[in-house]
Scaffold this motif. Structure first.
Motif, mmCIF file in Angstrom:
data_model
loop_
_atom_site.group_PDB
_atom_site.id
_atom_site.type_symbol
_atom_site.label_atom_id
_atom_site.label_comp_id
_atom_site.label_asym_id
_atom_site.label_seq_id
_atom_site.Cartn_x
_atom_site.Cartn_y
_atom_site.Cartn_z
ATOM 1 N N PHE A 10 11.505 20.925 -62.692
ATOM 2 C CA PHE A 10 12.958 20.394 -63.323
ATOM 3 C C PHE A 10 13.646 19.581 -62.161
ATOM 4 C CE2 PHE A 10 17.374 21.390 -62.729
ATOM 5 C CZ PHE A 10 17.792 21.223 -64.191
ATOM 6 N N VAL A 11 13.342 19.584 -60.959
ATOM 7 C CA VAL A 11 13.770 18.902 -59.834
ATOM 8 C C VAL A 11 13.371 17.324 -60.255
ATOM 9 C CG1 VAL A 11 13.975 18.064 -57.609
ATOM 10 C CG2 VAL A 11 14.612 20.320 -58.144
ATOM 11 N N LEU A 12 11.818 17.167 -60.475
ATOM 12 C CA LEU A 12 11.169 16.031 -60.683
ATOM 13 C C LEU A 12 11.760 15.507 -61.982
ATOM 14 C CD1 LEU A 12 7.720 16.571 -59.352
ATOM 15 C CD2 LEU A 12 9.354 15.176 -58.401
ATOM 16 N N ILE A 13 11.777 16.198 -63.012
ATOM 17 C CA ILE A 13 12.302 15.533 -64.415
ATOM 18 C C ILE A 13 13.565 15.305 -64.133
ATOM 19 C CG2 ILE A 13 12.870 16.202 -66.745
ATOM 20 C CD1 ILE A 13 10.701 18.363 -66.616
ATOM 21 N N LEU A 14 14.576 15.878 -63.624
ATOM 22 C CA LEU A 14 15.802 15.141 -63.391
ATOM 23 C C LEU A 14 15.730 14.140 -62.789
ATOM 24 C CD1 LEU A 14 18.624 16.190 -64.932
ATOM 25 C CD2 LEU A 14 19.004 17.744 -62.689
ATOM 26 N N GLY A 15 15.364 14.349 -61.367
ATOM 27 C CA GLY A 15 15.334 13.087 -60.394
ATOM 28 C C GLY A 15 14.748 11.836 -61.093
ATOM 29 N N GLY A 16 13.747 11.962 -61.922
ATOM 30 C CA GLY A 16 12.964 10.693 -62.648
ATOM 31 C C GLY A 16 13.858 10.140 -63.686
ATOM 32 N N ALA A 17 14.596 10.905 -64.406
ATOM 33 C CA ALA A 17 15.550 10.484 -65.419
ATOM 34 C C ALA A 17 16.924 10.035 -64.710
ATOM 35 C CB ALA A 17 15.972 11.819 -66.436
ATOM 36 N N THR A 18 17.211 10.587 -63.621
ATOM 37 C CA THR A 18 18.698 10.073 -63.271
ATOM 38 C C THR A 18 18.130 8.616 -62.281
ATOM 39 O OG1 THR A 18 18.267 11.203 -61.033
ATOM 40 C CG2 THR A 18 19.653 12.125 -62.808
ATOM 41 N N GLY A 19 16.898 8.695 -61.771
ATOM 42 C CA GLY A 19 16.408 7.264 -61.285
ATOM 43 C C GLY A 19 15.974 6.310 -62.301
ATOM 44 N N LEU A 20 15.761 6.443 -63.431
ATOM 45 C CA LEU A 20 15.781 5.339 -64.687
ATOM 46 C C LEU A 20 17.259 5.057 -65.117
ATOM 47 C CD1 LEU A 20 12.787 6.865 -66.710
ATOM 48 C CD2 LEU A 20 12.708 4.566 -65.433
ATOM 49 N N LEU A 21 18.103 5.991 -65.172
ATOM 50 C CA LEU A 21 19.357 5.724 -65.574
ATOM 51 C C LEU A 21 19.969 4.892 -64.549
ATOM 52 C CD1 LEU A 21 20.607 9.001 -67.339
ATOM 53 C CD2 LEU A 21 20.010 6.970 -68.192
ATOM 54 N N SER A 22 19.907 5.123 -63.339
ATOM 55 C CA SER A 22 20.460 4.374 -62.295
ATOM 56 C C SER A 22 19.997 3.207 -62.150
ATOM 57 C CB SER A 22 20.324 5.361 -60.914
ATOM 58 O OG SER A 22 20.838 4.487 -59.870
ATOM 59 N N VAL A 34 14.789 10.606 -54.496
ATOM 60 C CA VAL A 34 13.660 9.838 -55.326
ATOM 61 C C VAL A 34 13.331 8.504 -54.938
ATOM 62 C CG1 VAL A 34 13.723 11.698 -56.955
ATOM 63 C CG2 VAL A 34 15.154 9.665 -57.346
ATOM 64 N N ARG A 35 14.190 7.727 -54.474
ATOM 65 C CA ARG A 35 13.948 6.391 -53.993
ATOM 66 C C ARG A 35 13.095 6.235 -52.754
ATOM 67 N NH1 ARG A 35 18.263 4.413 -50.088
ATOM 68 N NH2 ARG A 35 19.127 6.382 -49.334
ATOM 69 N N PHE A 36 12.994 7.398 -52.250
ATOM 70 C CA PHE A 36 11.950 7.242 -51.101
ATOM 71 C C PHE A 36 10.648 7.673 -51.618
ATOM 72 C CE2 PHE A 36 15.912 8.581 -49.089
ATOM 73 C CZ PHE A 36 15.893 7.361 -48.146
ATOM 74 N N LEU A 37 10.280 8.115 -52.714
ATOM 75 C CA LEU A 37 9.155 8.347 -53.382
ATOM 76 C C LEU A 37 8.391 7.595 -54.204
ATOM 77 C CD1 LEU A 37 9.979 12.069 -54.605
ATOM 78 C CD2 LEU A 37 8.849 11.460 -52.561
ATOM 79 N N VAL A 38 9.532 6.535 -54.533
ATOM 80 C CA VAL A 38 8.850 5.205 -55.430
ATOM 81 C C VAL A 38 8.914 4.101 -54.639
ATOM 82 C CG1 VAL A 38 9.459 3.882 -57.281
ATOM 83 C CG2 VAL A 38 10.065 6.222 -57.420
ATOM 84 N N PRO A 39 7.684 3.378 -54.697
ATOM 85 C CA PRO A 39 7.657 2.039 -53.959
ATOM 86 C C PRO A 39 8.672 0.989 -54.616
ATOM 87 C CG PRO A 39 5.533 2.251 -55.297
ATOM 88 C CD PRO A 39 6.594 3.663 -55.329
ATOM 89 N N ALA A 40 8.929 -0.113 -53.524
ATOM 90 C CA ALA A 40 10.065 -0.869 -53.946
ATOM 91 C C ALA A 40 9.184 -2.016 -54.772
ATOM 92 C CB ALA A 40 10.553 -1.587 -52.687
ATOM 93 N N GLY A 41 9.910 -2.316 -55.885
ATOM 94 C CA GLY A 41 9.441 -3.048 -56.830
ATOM 95 C C GLY A 41 8.851 -2.502 -58.289
ATOM 96 N N HIS A 42 8.435 -1.202 -57.975
ATOM 97 C CA HIS A 42 7.867 -0.439 -59.112
ATOM 98 C C HIS A 42 8.849 0.770 -59.364
ATOM 99 C CE1 HIS A 42 4.256 -2.924 -58.548
ATOM 100 N NE2 HIS A 42 4.316 -2.717 -57.420
ATOM 101 N N GLU A 43 10.138 0.732 -59.506
ATOM 102 C CA GLU A 43 10.857 1.773 -59.718
ATOM 103 C C GLU A 43 10.693 2.249 -61.088
ATOM 104 O OE1 GLU A 43 12.083 -1.175 -58.581
ATOM 105 O OE2 GLU A 43 12.695 -0.558 -56.463
ATOM 106 N N THR A 44 10.766 1.516 -62.172
ATOM 107 C CA THR A 44 10.844 1.824 -63.328
ATOM 108 C C THR A 44 9.345 2.757 -63.667
ATOM 109 O OG1 THR A 44 11.953 0.178 -64.283
ATOM 110 C CG2 THR A 44 10.743 1.248 -65.824
ATOM 111 N N VAL A 45 8.334 2.139 -63.424
ATOM 112 C CA VAL A 45 7.297 2.989 -63.452
ATOM 113 C C VAL A 45 6.863 4.264 -62.693
ATOM 114 C CG1 VAL A 45 4.457 2.703 -63.289
ATOM 115 C CG2 VAL A 45 5.771 0.774 -63.931
ATOM 116 N N GLY A 46 7.698 4.192 -61.419
ATOM 117 C CA GLY A 46 7.722 5.156 -60.561
ATOM 118 C C GLY A 46 8.479 6.176 -60.934
#
Length: 65
Positions: A10-22, A34-46
């Motif tokens: 649930f946390v990963l789904i919600l974190g990914g969804a809010t990351g995409l929206l943001s 979640v921004r620390f889990l995703v490499p810079a420049g690859h946010e959408t895919v991450g």
């Protein structure tokens, strides 16, 4: 174990969804970690990968109980 997988999924789904929206709409970050889990420049895919991983973790938790 099933509740741990369910909560983590649930946390990963919600974190990914809010990351995409943001990422696409701009604005505040609800789950800022979640921004620390995703490499810079690859946010959408991450963020999409985080959502997919959350779904893969939540499915077994839902099937067990």
């Amino acid at each position: 174990m099933k509740t741990l997988l369910g909560y983590l999924g649930f946390v990963l789904i919600l974190g990914g969804a809010t990351g995409l929206l943001s990422d696409h709409l701009g604005g505040f970050r609800l789950f800022g970690f979640v921004r620390f889990l995703v490499p810079a420049g690859h946010e959408t895919v991450g963020y999409a990968v985080l959502m997919a991983l959350g779904v893969l973790l939540a499915i077994p938790a839902a099937r067990r109980g």
